[in-house]
Design a protein around this motif. Structure first.
Motif, PDB file in Angstrom:
ATOM      1  N   CYS A 131       0.806  -1.222   0.000  1.00  0.00           N
ATOM      2  CA  CYS A 131       0.000   0.000   0.000  1.00  0.00           C
ATOM      3  C   CYS A 131       0.841   1.275   0.000  1.00  0.00           C
ATOM      4  CB  CYS A 131      -0.956   0.003   1.198  1.00  0.00           C
ATOM      5  SG  CYS A 131      -0.133   0.292   2.776  1.00  0.00           S
ATOM      6  N   CYS A 166       2.822  -4.020   8.311  1.00  0.00           N
ATOM      7  CA  CYS A 166       2.174  -2.760   7.976  1.00  0.00           C
ATOM      8  C   CYS A 166       0.878  -2.612   8.770  1.00  0.00           C
ATOM      9  CB  CYS A 166       1.874  -2.732   6.476  1.00  0.00           C
ATOM     10  SG  CYS A 166       0.919  -1.286   5.963  1.00  0.00           S
ATOM     11  N   CYS A 169      -2.327  -2.227   6.106  1.00  0.00           N
ATOM     12  CA  CYS A 169      -2.927  -3.310   5.325  1.00  0.00           C
ATOM     13  C   CYS A 169      -2.510  -4.690   5.810  1.00  0.00           C
ATOM     14  CB  CYS A 169      -2.574  -3.153   3.850  1.00  0.00           C
ATOM     15  SG  CYS A 169      -0.841  -3.511   3.491  1.00  0.00           S
TER      16      CYS A 169
END
Ligand SMILES: [Zn+2]
Length: 106
Positions: A84, A95, A98
């Motif tokens: 992303c 992350c 995401c």
């Protein structure tokens, strides 16, 4: 008994004392009450001082102190999520945006 560290603030002295005692190292703070009484930055010799009661623990105490005083957990660079594009601090392995894992070194 050995002097370990001269602290800038009483709060710092109390924090470091707690860190060391959590590892089984007994300490005491000198000048704890002088500092409070003055209500301002005292002279160097009146600064809060952290002392280690058992001199055989001095080296361990110094190591713990160095870790406690260094706020950066690692010098690893920040990374960018390949899925992303989110920019992430080095201490995160996944992350938060995401859920993509950090790409490994391979
Ligand atoms: Zn992502």
């Amino acid at each position: 008994m050995k002097k370990l560290h001269i602290c800038n603030t009483l709060m710092e002295a109390q924090h470091l004392k707690a860190v060391l005692e959590a590892s089984g190292i007994a300490t005491m703070i000198k000048n704890e009450h002088v500092f409070g009484a003055l209500g301002q930055v005292p002279l160097k010799e009146l600064m809060p001082q952290l002392w280690v009661l058992d001199e055989t623990q001095l080296d361990d105490a110094k190591n713990l102190l160095a870790e406690a005083l260094d706020p950066t957990p690692s010098s690893a660079p920040a990374w960018r999520c390949s899925a992303c594009g989110e920019s992430l601090e080095a201490q995160f392995d996944v992350c938060w945006q995401c859920g993509e894992r950090r790409p490994g070194p391979d």
